[in-house]
Motif scaffolding. Sequence first.
Motif, short mmCIF file in Angstrom:
data_model
loop_
_atom_site.label_atom_id
_atom_site.label_comp_id
_atom_site.label_asym_id
_atom_site.label_seq_id
_atom_site.Cartn_x
_atom_site.Cartn_y
_atom_site.Cartn_z
N GLU A 309 0.84 -1.19 0.00
CA GLU A 309 0.00 0.00 0.00
C GLU A 309 0.88 1.24 0.00
O GLU A 309 1.94 1.27 0.63
N ASN A 335 -8.08 0.16 -4.00
CA ASN A 335 -8.14 1.02 -2.82
C ASN A 335 -7.55 0.31 -1.60
O ASN A 335 -7.04 -0.81 -1.70
N GLU A 336 -7.64 0.96 -0.44
CA GLU A 336 -7.01 0.42 0.77
C GLU A 336 -7.64 -0.89 1.22
O GLU A 336 -7.04 -1.63 2.01
N GLY A 338 -8.29 -3.24 -0.98
CA GLY A 338 -7.96 -4.22 -2.01
C GLY A 338 -8.99 -4.35 -3.10
O GLY A 338 -8.93 -5.29 -3.90
N THR A 376 -4.72 6.08 0.00
CA THR A 376 -4.00 4.82 0.10
C THR A 376 -4.45 3.88 -1.01
O THR A 376 -5.65 3.57 -1.12
N ILE A 377 -3.50 3.47 -1.83
CA ILE A 377 -3.81 2.55 -2.93
C ILE A 377 -2.72 1.49 -3.03
O ILE A 377 -1.69 1.55 -2.36
N SER A 378 -2.94 0.52 -3.90
CA SER A 378 -1.90 -0.42 -4.32
C SER A 378 -1.97 -0.54 -5.83
O SER A 378 -3.04 -0.32 -6.43
#
Length: 394
Positions: A309, A335-336, A338, A376-378
């Motif tokens: 993240e 997003n945070e 998932g 917050t992302i991945s």
Amino acid sequence: HGDTKNNIVYGRGLNPDGFAVHGSGVFKDPHGPASERYKLIYMGASINPNVDEWIAKNKKRFGDDMDPMALRHGKGQAKLQLSVSGHLEKKASPRISWISGATSPDGLHWTPIPEPLMIHFSDTVNTATWDEQRGRYVGYFRTWRYGRRCVGRAETEDYRFWPSTPDTVLEAPLENHPSDDIYTNAKGIYPNSNDTHLMFPAVYHRLDDSRETYLASSEDSVNWQWVPGGPIIKRGNFGDWDGGDITACPGIVPLSDNRIGVPLDAYVHPHKFPRGSESNFGAAGWATWQAGRLCAITADDYGEFSTPELVFEGKELSLNLKTREAGSVRVELRNENGVPIPGHTFNDVDIFVGDNIDWRVSWQGKRDIGNIANQTISINFKLQKADLFAFEFK
């Protein structure tokens, strides 16, 4: 031999102990005064000292933090001497080793530092630098663990006094043969970076008397990890200039044509090949890569992975990547929790095929992701016969 047409600037005559300079490393110090702009670090030694007196004197300065191996090597090297009875006998001259230093305003005229910097045995290329982030001098030396050569690290605020012997920070890769160990560290920092610390260690294969160069990295110069994938610089064919042995030297630098490189020291013969009448001094060369493409996450067939993240600033996602025949790269943002972010999924992404060091990812033709900045992302990747070298928000 009386020839003054050479570039030897420091050696036995300048070393205050009269012993040859071993495993020297030079660096430019932006922190020190102009008179000490360049610094030298190396292993020095004293032959035939009064061992007990020497240890007692330096114990006042270093305490018990003196490498026993430096003192164990005080037994010296055996030499043939004529005994009282007239027979040739092997006798060892006492010898103590330590880390020495010197300073210079210009890299040509050197002043030795008379006192040892550290009581440590490191018979390899020793490297040091001023670490701007830590506000300290950081050095890398040879250490030993269970009879195998390793890389150790030490740091100090005072270049003339290193208060502790090195801590081992890197050992031979666990998947390697049990007889492998690390011969040199070749520590450097990626050009124009202040936190991409790299080593190009020469891993010595005792089994067949060869060396190959691997890659290790660190974000803080303390905690080191091997970059997976095996050696990045291998020997050439038998009989070639680099067919017997090859070692990377310290200093990763920018070169022309948008390339980076490290200097090499290569030999026709293996490292422990008997030294005879023919020269075994080796030859110099370069190992080079396209800038920004020193290493990559590679999918030989198909693979996928997700970043940790993160929170980013910027408006576009740039990738440095390359696909092979029938290859492709797809990207999804989550997003945070998932969960794929609508409009930025694998189904929406414009698939990349080709070779580009700055490809801006788009989803249905749109590249702007500024609306999810500071969240917050991945990032999730699906690679098909592709290499991903880097990603960056711009």
